[in-house]
Write an enzyme that holds these catalytic residues in place. Sequence first.
Site, PDB file in Angstrom:
ATOM      1  N   ILE A  86      43.269  29.905  39.265  1.00  0.00           N
ATOM      2  CA  ILE A  86      42.448  29.470  40.394  1.00  0.00           C
ATOM      3  C   ILE A  86      42.232  27.958  40.396  1.00  0.00           C
ATOM      4  O   ILE A  86      41.917  27.368  41.444  1.00  0.00           O
ATOM      5  CB  ILE A  86      41.096  30.239  40.443  1.00  0.00           C
ATOM      6  CG1 ILE A  86      40.284  29.895  41.694  1.00  0.00           C
ATOM      7  CG2 ILE A  86      40.277  30.005  39.191  1.00  0.00           C
ATOM      8  CD1 ILE A  86      40.976  30.161  42.983  1.00  0.00           C
TER       9      ILE A  86
ATOM     10  N   TYR B 234      26.552  28.102  30.776  1.00  0.00           N
ATOM     11  CA  TYR B 234      26.868  29.187  31.721  1.00  0.00           C
ATOM     12  C   TYR B 234      25.774  29.284  32.792  1.00  0.00           C
ATOM     13  O   TYR B 234      26.064  29.318  33.996  1.00  0.00           O
ATOM     14  CB  TYR B 234      26.982  30.485  30.927  1.00  0.00           C
ATOM     15  CG  TYR B 234      27.197  31.751  31.733  1.00  0.00           C
ATOM     16  CD1 TYR B 234      28.356  31.957  32.463  1.00  0.00           C
ATOM     17  CD2 TYR B 234      26.248  32.778  31.707  1.00  0.00           C
ATOM     18  CE1 TYR B 234      28.566  33.137  33.153  1.00  0.00           C
ATOM     19  CE2 TYR B 234      26.451  33.966  32.390  1.00  0.00           C
ATOM     20  CZ  TYR B 234      27.613  34.142  33.118  1.00  0.00           C
ATOM     21  OH  TYR B 234      27.812  35.319  33.800  1.00  0.00           O
TER      22      TYR B 234
ATOM     23  N   GLY C 283      40.567  36.805  39.309  1.00  0.00           N
ATOM     24  CA  GLY C 283      39.985  37.228  38.025  1.00  0.00           C
ATOM     25  C   GLY C 283      39.890  38.739  37.975  1.00  0.00           C
ATOM     26  O   GLY C 283      38.936  39.313  37.438  1.00  0.00           O
TER      27      GLY C 283
HETATM   28  P1  NAD Z   1      35.612  38.697  32.533  1.00  0.00           P
HETATM   29  O1  NAD Z   1      35.580  37.574  31.546  1.00  0.00           O
HETATM   30  O2  NAD Z   1      35.704  40.087  32.034  1.00  0.00           O
HETATM   31  O3  NAD Z   1      36.818  38.474  33.556  1.00  0.00           O
HETATM   32  C1  NAD Z   1      37.120  37.225  34.096  1.00  0.00           C
HETATM   33  C2  NAD Z   1      38.586  37.248  34.494  1.00  0.00           C
HETATM   34  O4  NAD Z   1      38.900  35.958  35.029  1.00  0.00           O
HETATM   35  C3  NAD Z   1      39.520  37.473  33.298  1.00  0.00           C
HETATM   36  O5  NAD Z   1      40.415  38.530  33.575  1.00  0.00           O
HETATM   37  C4  NAD Z   1      40.263  36.150  33.148  1.00  0.00           C
HETATM   38  O6  NAD Z   1      41.604  36.277  32.727  1.00  0.00           O
HETATM   39  C5  NAD Z   1      40.183  35.601  34.574  1.00  0.00           C
HETATM   40  N1  NAD Z   1      40.328  34.153  34.620  1.00  0.00           N
HETATM   41  C6  NAD Z   1      39.853  33.238  33.742  1.00  0.00           C
HETATM   42  N2  NAD Z   1      40.247  32.013  34.107  1.00  0.00           N
HETATM   43  C7  NAD Z   1      40.975  32.145  35.224  1.00  0.00           C
HETATM   44  C8  NAD Z   1      41.650  31.234  36.067  1.00  0.00           C
HETATM   45  N3  NAD Z   1      41.686  29.922  35.804  1.00  0.00           N
HETATM   46  N4  NAD Z   1      42.287  31.714  37.153  1.00  0.00           N
HETATM   47  C9  NAD Z   1      42.282  33.045  37.423  1.00  0.00           C
HETATM   48  N5  NAD Z   1      41.672  33.962  36.648  1.00  0.00           N
HETATM   49  C10 NAD Z   1      41.023  33.503  35.569  1.00  0.00           C
HETATM   50  O7  NAD Z   1      34.349  38.524  33.458  1.00  0.00           O
HETATM   51  P2  NAD Z   1      33.563  39.655  34.249  1.00  0.00           P
HETATM   52  O8  NAD Z   1      32.589  40.264  33.318  1.00  0.00           O
HETATM   53  O9  NAD Z   1      34.482  40.510  35.002  1.00  0.00           O
HETATM   54  O10 NAD Z   1      32.700  38.732  35.233  1.00  0.00           O
HETATM   55  C11 NAD Z   1      33.166  38.370  36.512  1.00  0.00           C
HETATM   56  C12 NAD Z   1      32.111  37.473  37.155  1.00  0.00           C
HETATM   57  O11 NAD Z   1      30.849  38.157  37.162  1.00  0.00           O
HETATM   58  C13 NAD Z   1      31.868  36.151  36.417  1.00  0.00           C
HETATM   59  O12 NAD Z   1      31.558  35.150  37.347  1.00  0.00           O
HETATM   60  C14 NAD Z   1      30.636  36.446  35.597  1.00  0.00           C
HETATM   61  O13 NAD Z   1      29.899  35.283  35.325  1.00  0.00           O
HETATM   62  C15 NAD Z   1      29.878  37.365  36.519  1.00  0.00           C
HETATM   63  N6  NAD Z   1      28.912  38.188  35.795  1.00  0.00           N
HETATM   64  C16 NAD Z   1      29.344  39.168  34.937  1.00  0.00           C
HETATM   65  C17 NAD Z   1      28.407  39.922  34.246  1.00  0.00           C
HETATM   66  C18 NAD Z   1      28.822  41.003  33.289  1.00  0.00           C
HETATM   67  O14 NAD Z   1      27.959  41.571  32.600  1.00  0.00           O
HETATM   68  N7  NAD Z   1      30.112  41.342  33.213  1.00  0.00           N
HETATM   69  C19 NAD Z   1      27.033  39.672  34.426  1.00  0.00           C
HETATM   70  C20 NAD Z   1      26.641  38.634  35.259  1.00  0.00           C
HETATM   71  C21 NAD Z   1      27.596  37.921  35.978  1.00  0.00           C
HETATM   72  C1  AKB Z   2      26.734  37.507  29.816  1.00  0.00           C
HETATM   73  O1  AKB Z   2      26.151  38.097  28.882  1.00  0.00           O
HETATM   74  O2  AKB Z   2      27.167  36.352  29.749  1.00  0.00           O
HETATM   75  C2  AKB Z   2      26.864  38.245  31.121  1.00  0.00           C
HETATM   76  C3  AKB Z   2      25.762  37.881  32.041  1.00  0.00           C
HETATM   77  C4  AKB Z   2      24.475  38.580  31.958  1.00  0.00           C
HETATM   78  O3  AKB Z   2      25.913  37.001  32.851  1.00  0.00           O
HETATM   79  N1  AKB Z   2      26.923  39.638  30.860  1.00  0.00           N
END
Ligand code: NAD
Ligand code: AKB
Length: 316
Positions: free
Chosen positions: A54, A143, A10
């Site tokens: 994945i 989620y 990802g």
């Molecule tokens: P994002 O949505 O920006 O990126 C996720 C990536 O995963 C994308 O590039 C997508 O193409 C890829 N993806 C989706 N399905 C896939 C698959 N089947 N196989 C391979 N790749 C795949 O998410 P992010 O913001 O970078 O978040 C990454 C992780 O961090 C997630 O688990 C999210 O829940 C967690 N998270 C993010 C935040 C935030 O604010 N960004 C906050 C809390 C938790």
């Molecule tokens: C969302 O808003 O879904 C994320 C998170 C806090 O997990 N940025």
Amino acid sequence: MRTERILVVGSNGQIGTELVAELRKVHGNANVIASDLKAPESHSSDGPFETLDILDKYHFTDVVKKYEVTQVYLLAALLSAIAEKDHRFAWKLNMKSLQIVLDAALDFKFSKVYWPSSIAVFGPSTPRVLTPQCTITEPTTIYGITKLAGERLCEYYFLKYGLDVRSIRYPGLIGWKSAPGGGTTDYAVHIYHEALRNKSYECFLKADTTLPMMYMPDAIRGTLQLMDAPAEQVKIRSSYNFAGMSFNPYDVAKSIEKHISGFQISYKDTDPRQAIAAGWPESIEDSEARQHWGWKPEFGLDEMTRDMLENLAVAV
Ligand code: NAD
Ligand code: AKB
């Protein structure tokens, strides 16, 4: 000391884009393999990239073997807002991906696994201010339910098999290098882009919706700090509370106004993301992360605003 071969799943997303670059600085370009559903638009020649779904366990295993992978950072997931649009697929992607990675970690004896959780593990019945590490976790979004189940699964693999799996409950993350992927906190990125482009922004959350947030450089630094900590210092194997700052849309607008005079914010009457935000904490208590592995954030709202606007003005 063995050379680590790190696979980031990802890697094109909001976090992966920045994390891969930092991991490559530390471990060397060739030792950090980026992977996502498709190659990024501006395909970087800085290091290896694999097209990988994945959910395809056999292809994942082939990639692990090809690069002799020793660590996985699993970032693929559906985030809060987008997950509500298809709760069955959100459960499938968020849970099956973790199960595949944890099982491979045992089969291939990975040294470490990183999997991010979220403040979404908390829900409307959780104490909202300075939410402690151990408290009521009754999420009402799909989620949040996947993140809570994922936390329990990570701890289970640690307790039952001794797997060195590490995790952080990220708050909403804000950065200028990459776009957010469908979360409830995404407004706090969009607002900076729109401020520079149009001097105005229509926010999908209400003015007083205070949420825990963090600037991306802090989040990446904290993630690497946790992953570098000696195993005995990582005493929580579900996921660590992790705090940066807390603010609401009104606060960000005021902070932006200090740099862009005349900036206007308006608020949508109804948006489904408001209900999600209403069930999340306002602020997080993270003393365990601070005590166990030395976490300390650097950026407050005004420092972040200055940095975001300076960098976006050049980048866009
Ligand atoms: P994002 O949505 O920006 O990126 C996720 C990536 O995963 C994308 O590039 C997508 O193409 C890829 N993806 C989706 N399905 C896939 C698959 N089947 N196989 C391979 N790749 C795949 O998410 P992010 O913001 O970078 O978040 C990454 C992780 O961090 C997630 O688990 C999210 O829940 C967690 N998270 C993010 C935040 C935030 O604010 N960004 C906050 C809390 C938790
Ligand atoms: C969302 O808003 O879904 C994320 C998170 C806090 O997990 N940025």
